[in-house]
Design a protein around this motif. Structure first.
Motif, PDB file in Angstrom:
ATOM      1  N   ALA A  17       0.835  -1.209   0.000  1.00  0.00           N
ATOM      2  CA  ALA A  17       0.000   0.000   0.000  1.00  0.00           C
ATOM      3  C   ALA A  17       0.865   1.252   0.000  1.00  0.00           C
ATOM      4  O   ALA A  17       0.554   2.243  -0.671  1.00  0.00           O
ATOM      5  N   SER A  18       1.959   1.217   0.748  1.00  0.00           N
ATOM      6  CA  SER A  18       2.904   2.338   0.772  1.00  0.00           C
ATOM      7  C   SER A  18       3.498   2.560  -0.610  1.00  0.00           C
ATOM      8  O   SER A  18       3.605   3.702  -1.084  1.00  0.00           O
ATOM      9  N   ALA A  19       3.902   1.486  -1.276  1.00  0.00           N
ATOM     10  CA  ALA A  19       4.472   1.621  -2.620  1.00  0.00           C
ATOM     11  C   ALA A  19       3.475   2.285  -3.564  1.00  0.00           C
ATOM     12  O   ALA A  19       3.829   3.175  -4.349  1.00  0.00           O
ATOM     13  N   ARG A  20       2.222   1.861  -3.493  1.00  0.00           N
ATOM     14  CA  ARG A  20       1.207   2.460  -4.364  1.00  0.00           C
ATOM     15  C   ARG A  20       0.988   3.937  -4.032  1.00  0.00           C
ATOM     16  O   ARG A  20       0.827   4.773  -4.926  1.00  0.00           O
ATOM     17  N   ALA A  21       0.990   4.265  -2.745  1.00  0.00           N
ATOM     18  CA  ALA A  21       0.781   5.658  -2.349  1.00  0.00           C
ATOM     19  C   ALA A  21       1.953   6.540  -2.766  1.00  0.00           C
ATOM     20  O   ALA A  21       1.761   7.664  -3.245  1.00  0.00           O
ATOM     21  N   PHE A  22       3.175   6.037  -2.603  1.00  0.00           N
ATOM     22  CA  PHE A  22       4.340   6.791  -3.057  1.00  0.00           C
ATOM     23  C   PHE A  22       4.324   6.960  -4.573  1.00  0.00           C
ATOM     24  O   PHE A  22       4.682   8.028  -5.091  1.00  0.00           O
ATOM     25  N   ALA A  23       3.909   5.915  -5.290  1.00  0.00           N
ATOM     26  CA  ALA A  23       3.813   6.021  -6.748  1.00  0.00           C
ATOM     27  C   ALA A  23       2.826   7.119  -7.130  1.00  0.00           C
ATOM     28  O   ALA A  23       3.087   7.929  -8.031  1.00  0.00           O
ATOM     29  N   GLY A  24       1.696   7.172  -6.429  1.00  0.00           N
ATOM     30  CA  GLY A  24       0.699   8.202  -6.704  1.00  0.00           C
ATOM     31  C   GLY A  24       1.204   9.602  -6.428  1.00  0.00           C
ATOM     32  O   GLY A  24       0.708  10.573  -7.016  1.00  0.00           O
ATOM     33  N   ALA A  25       2.200   9.695  -5.536  1.00  0.00           N
ATOM     34  CA  ALA A  25       2.781  11.002  -5.211  1.00  0.00           C
ATOM     35  C   ALA A  25       3.974  11.338  -6.093  1.00  0.00           C
ATOM     36  O   ALA A  25       4.639  12.359  -5.868  1.00  0.00           O
ATOM     37  N   GLY A  26       4.276  10.479  -7.077  1.00  0.00           N
ATOM     38  CA  GLY A  26       5.307  10.799  -8.050  1.00  0.00           C
ATOM     39  C   GLY A  26       6.703  10.296  -7.743  1.00  0.00           C
ATOM     40  O   GLY A  26       7.672  10.749  -8.366  1.00  0.00           O
ATOM     41  N   TYR A  27       6.829   9.366  -6.827  1.00  0.00           N
ATOM     42  CA  TYR A  27       8.140   8.835  -6.466  1.00  0.00           C
ATOM     43  C   TYR A  27       8.541   7.687  -7.397  1.00  0.00           C
ATOM     44  O   TYR A  27       7.685   6.924  -7.876  1.00  0.00           O
ATOM     45  N   ILE A 131      13.099   9.195   6.667  1.00  0.00           N
ATOM     46  CA  ILE A 131      12.854   7.778   6.951  1.00  0.00           C
ATOM     47  C   ILE A 131      11.534   7.661   7.705  1.00  0.00           C
ATOM     48  O   ILE A 131      11.248   8.454   8.603  1.00  0.00           O
ATOM     49  N   VAL A 132      10.747   6.666   7.331  1.00  0.00           N
ATOM     50  CA  VAL A 132       9.558   6.309   8.105  1.00  0.00           C
ATOM     51  C   VAL A 132       9.658   4.835   8.456  1.00  0.00           C
ATOM     52  O   VAL A 132       9.805   3.983   7.564  1.00  0.00           O
ATOM     53  N   ASN A 133       9.615   4.532   9.745  1.00  0.00           N
ATOM     54  CA  ASN A 133       9.658   3.152  10.215  1.00  0.00           C
ATOM     55  C   ASN A 133       8.255   2.684  10.587  1.00  0.00           C
ATOM     56  O   ASN A 133       7.454   3.463  11.104  1.00  0.00           O
ATOM     57  N   THR A 134       7.973   1.422  10.326  1.00  0.00           N
ATOM     58  CA  THR A 134       6.703   0.857  10.763  1.00  0.00           C
ATOM     59  C   THR A 134       6.869   0.292  12.166  1.00  0.00           C
ATOM     60  O   THR A 134       7.554  -0.718  12.360  1.00  0.00           O
ATOM     61  N   ALA A 135       6.273   0.984  13.133  1.00  0.00           N
ATOM     62  CA  ALA A 135       6.237   0.478  14.504  1.00  0.00           C
ATOM     63  C   ALA A 135       4.880  -0.199  14.689  1.00  0.00           C
ATOM     64  O   ALA A 135       4.506  -1.045  13.886  1.00  0.00           O
ATOM     65  N   VAL A 228       2.239   7.413   6.022  1.00  0.00           N
ATOM     66  CA  VAL A 228       3.655   7.209   5.694  1.00  0.00           C
ATOM     67  C   VAL A 228       4.112   8.233   4.664  1.00  0.00           C
ATOM     68  O   VAL A 228       5.156   8.882   4.827  1.00  0.00           O
ATOM     69  N   VAL A 229       3.339   8.392   3.598  1.00  0.00           N
ATOM     70  CA  VAL A 229       3.714   9.338   2.540  1.00  0.00           C
ATOM     71  C   VAL A 229       3.713  10.767   3.076  1.00  0.00           C
ATOM     72  O   VAL A 229       4.592  11.569   2.741  1.00  0.00           O
ATOM     73  N   PHE A 230       2.754  11.095   3.927  1.00  0.00           N
ATOM     74  CA  PHE A 230       2.754  12.425   4.535  1.00  0.00           C
ATOM     75  C   PHE A 230       4.022  12.651   5.354  1.00  0.00           C
ATOM     76  O   PHE A 230       4.673  13.704   5.227  1.00  0.00           O
TER      77      PHE A 230
END
Length: 253
Positions: A17-27, A131-135, A228-230
Motif C-alpha cells: 500500500a505504501s508503494a502504491r501511495a508513493f507512486a501516486g505522489a510521483g516517487y 525515513i519512516v519506520n513501521t512500529a 507514511v507518505v505524509f
C-alpha cells in the motif's frame, strides 16, 4: 529533485500500500522483500518507475546491495520506508528463545540495519532524506499474547527517536507510524492464532478489534500508507522522532 523511496516488505500489506501511495505522489520505487517473486508480482500492479530486489533485512549486506542497485537506476535514494516485520502469538511464559530472536531480528534489527544503510546513503550523497519506520500500536501499549513482538516494536520506537535526534542537524528526519488492527496477511494469521488461544471464533476476534476502535472498523493498509507518505513529504518538514498513531482511536496518547 527526483524523489526515490526504498521500501522493505513491499510484497503485500502495508508495504505494498505504501508503494502504491508513493507512486501516486510521483516517487520512483525501489521495492524489496524476502520473497522476490511476490515482490515482482506486486510491482506489476503499480504504474511507476520501479525496481525489485530480494532483501533479507537481517542481512545488512543485502540491504546495501539493493540500495546501490536502486541508486544505479534512479540516482540517489531520497526516502526510506523500513516496513518489513513478522509476528507470532503465544502466552508470555510459552515463548521460546527462537520466538524472541525471530521477532527482534526482523522487527528491530531489520529496522536498525535498514536505517543505518539509509542514513549512510543520505550522508554520502548530501541528501536531506526522510525515513519512516513501521512500529505498531504495540510499541505504545504492551500487547497480550504478543509480548515479544511488542518488545521489538518498543525498540523500533526508541531507535527512531534516538536516530532522529542524532541526525536532525544533517537535515535527516526519522519518524514512525504506529498502526492498530490492520487487515493484512499478518493479521489473518494473528486472528487465527488469537481465536485458538482465547477460545473464540475468528469472527469474534475481529468483532472485538472493531469494538476497541472508536472509528468503528478494521484499519486498511491504505489508512497507514497515506500517513507514511505524509511523514516522508515536505508537509511534515518540522516533524522528526515521532511515533504517529494510526489506530482509529484505539490509542490516543
Amino acid at each position: 529533485m527526483t524523489r526515490t523511496v526504498f521500501i522493505t516488505g513491499a510484497a503485500n500489506g502495508i508495504g505494498l500500500a505504501s508503494a502504491r501511495a508513493f507512486a501516486g505522489a510521483g516517487y520512483n520505487l525501489v521495492l524489496s522483500d524476502i520473497d522476490l517473486d511476490r515482490c515482482k508480482a506486486a510491482a506489476e500492479t503499480i504504474d511507476a518507475p520501479k525496481t525489485c530486489h530480494q532483501v533479507d533485512v537481517r542481512d545488512k549486506a543485502s540491504i546495501e546491495a539493493a540500495f546501490a542497485a536502486g541508486a544505479e537506476v534512479f540516482g540517489p535514494i531520497t526516502h526510506c520506508h523500513a516496513n518489513a516485520g513478522v509476528s507470532n502469538m503465544k502466552p508470555a511464559l510459552a515463548l521460546t528463545e527462537a520466538d524472541w530472536d525471530f521477532n527482534f531480528d526482523v522487527n528491530a534489527k531489520g529496522v536498525f540495519f535498514t536505517n543505518q544503510v539509509a542514513v549512510a546513503h543520505f550522508l554520502a550523497h548530501g541528501t536531506k532524506g526522510a525515513i519512516v519506520n513501521t512500529a505498531s500500536l504495540a510499541s505504545k501499549v504492551g500487547a497480550p499474547l504478543l509480548a515479544h513482538y511488542s518488545a521489538s516494536k518498543f525498540a523500533v520506537l526508541g531507535w527512531t527517536q534516538a536516530l532522529a535526534r542524532e541526525h536532525a542537524r544533517d537535515g535527516i528526519r526519522v519518524n514512525a507510524v504506529c498502526p492498530g488492527f490492520v487487515r493484512t496477511p499478518m493479521q489473518e494469521r494473528e486472528v487465527a492464532w488469537e481465536a485458538e488461544l482465547r477460545g473464540m471464533t475468528p469472527e469474534e476476534v475481529l468483532a472485538d478489534y472493531v469494538s476497541q476502535t472508536p472509528l468503528g472498523r478494521i484499519e486498511t493498509p491504505e489508512d497507514v500508507a497515506d500517513v507514511v507518505v505524509f511523514l516522508a513529504s515536505d508537509g511534515a518538514r518540522f516533524m522528526t522522532g515521532q511515533g504517529v498513531n494510526v489506530t482509529g482511536g484505539v490509542y490516543m496518547t
